[in-house]
Design an enzyme around this catalytic site. Structure first.
Site, short mmCIF file in Angstrom:
data_model
loop_
_atom_site.label_atom_id
_atom_site.label_comp_id
_atom_site.label_asym_id
_atom_site.label_seq_id
_atom_site.Cartn_x
_atom_site.Cartn_y
_atom_site.Cartn_z
N HIS A 194 11.97 -2.86 3.93
CA HIS A 194 11.62 -4.16 3.36
C HIS A 194 11.96 -4.15 1.87
O HIS A 194 11.99 -3.09 1.24
CB HIS A 194 10.14 -4.45 3.54
CG HIS A 194 9.74 -4.77 4.94
ND1 HIS A 194 8.58 -5.44 5.23
CD2 HIS A 194 10.35 -4.51 6.13
CE1 HIS A 194 8.46 -5.57 6.54
NE2 HIS A 194 9.53 -5.02 7.10
N GLU B 227 10.22 -4.89 -0.73
CA GLU B 227 9.19 -4.25 -1.57
C GLU B 227 9.28 -2.73 -1.48
O GLU B 227 9.13 -2.03 -2.50
CB GLU B 227 7.78 -4.66 -1.14
CG GLU B 227 7.52 -6.14 -1.19
CD GLU B 227 7.68 -6.83 0.15
OE1 GLU B 227 6.85 -7.69 0.47
OE2 GLU B 227 8.66 -6.53 0.87
N CYS C 231 3.68 -8.05 3.75
CA CYS C 231 3.11 -7.74 5.06
C CYS C 231 2.12 -6.59 4.90
O CYS C 231 2.00 -6.00 3.82
CB CYS C 231 4.24 -7.35 6.01
SG CYS C 231 4.98 -5.74 5.64
N CYS D 277 3.80 -3.31 3.50
CA CYS D 277 4.16 -3.39 2.09
C CYS D 277 2.93 -3.48 1.20
O CYS D 277 2.87 -2.84 0.14
CB CYS D 277 5.10 -4.56 1.85
SG CYS D 277 6.71 -4.33 2.65
#
Length: 181
Positions: free
Chosen positions: A84, A86, A114, A117
């Protein structure tokens, strides 16, 4: 709009992170909201993800008023479910600073983090996250969970949400519309 805890300590943390000559000169040069300007850099990362046929989410991390890391989703490209925006930016920031503790950093991301993260952000001790579009299906800041405000955890994260929400959300909506179309 500041979400999460609103104590004086929280405000002073944000003041500390957004002070300094570098920040002031940046503000003077570009004008407008600092959060919007940095979010626009995260949006550039999100557009790079879309160009690579990845879900368009982008992130940048600042320390001392300058970008030290940036990333965008690369799950398809890397065949990695943890890739992801992040997570990639956190890894870069830790390498840049030579420490996993990102205690003087601010993370900007185009989509509400999410649970994975948000957990990594908490573990990295990032004191402030600014995010764009809400994620009603997986958001762990305000939509489904409130991990950054959970007093059972040993660290909390200040957060500002819905910054350039329409622009961040439109990029995602358009991407998925094209996928379905």
């Amino acid at each position: 709009m500041l979400l999460g805890t609103t104590t004086e300590a929280t405000s002073s943390t944000m003041d500390e992170l957004f002070r300094g000559a570098e920040w002031e000169s940046f503000e003077a040069a570009l004008g407008g909201s600092p959060h919007e300007r940095w979010m626009r850099l995260a949006l550039e990362e999100a557009r790079a993800a879309a160009a690579e046929d990845e879900v368009p989410v982008g992130a940048v991390i600042l320390a001392g008023g300058r970008v030290i890391a940036s990333g965008h989703n690369q799950r398809e490209q890397l065949a990695d479910p943890t890739a992801h925006a992040e997570m990639i930016a956190l890894t870069q920031a830790a390498a840049s600073l030579g420490s996993w503790r990102l205690e003087q950093c601010v993370l900007y991301v185009t989509l509400e983090p999410c649970p994975m993260c948000a957990g990594a952000i908490l573990q990295a001790r990032v004191p402030c996250v600014v995010w764009g579009a809400a994620d009603p299906k997986a958001g762990a800041v305000e939509s489904l969970y409130r991990l950054f405000d959970d007093r059972r955890l040993n660290h909390r994260v200040e957060h500002v949400g819905h910054v350039l929400e329409t622009e961040c959300g439109s990029l995602l909506t358009e991407f998925f519309r094209n996928k379905r179309g």
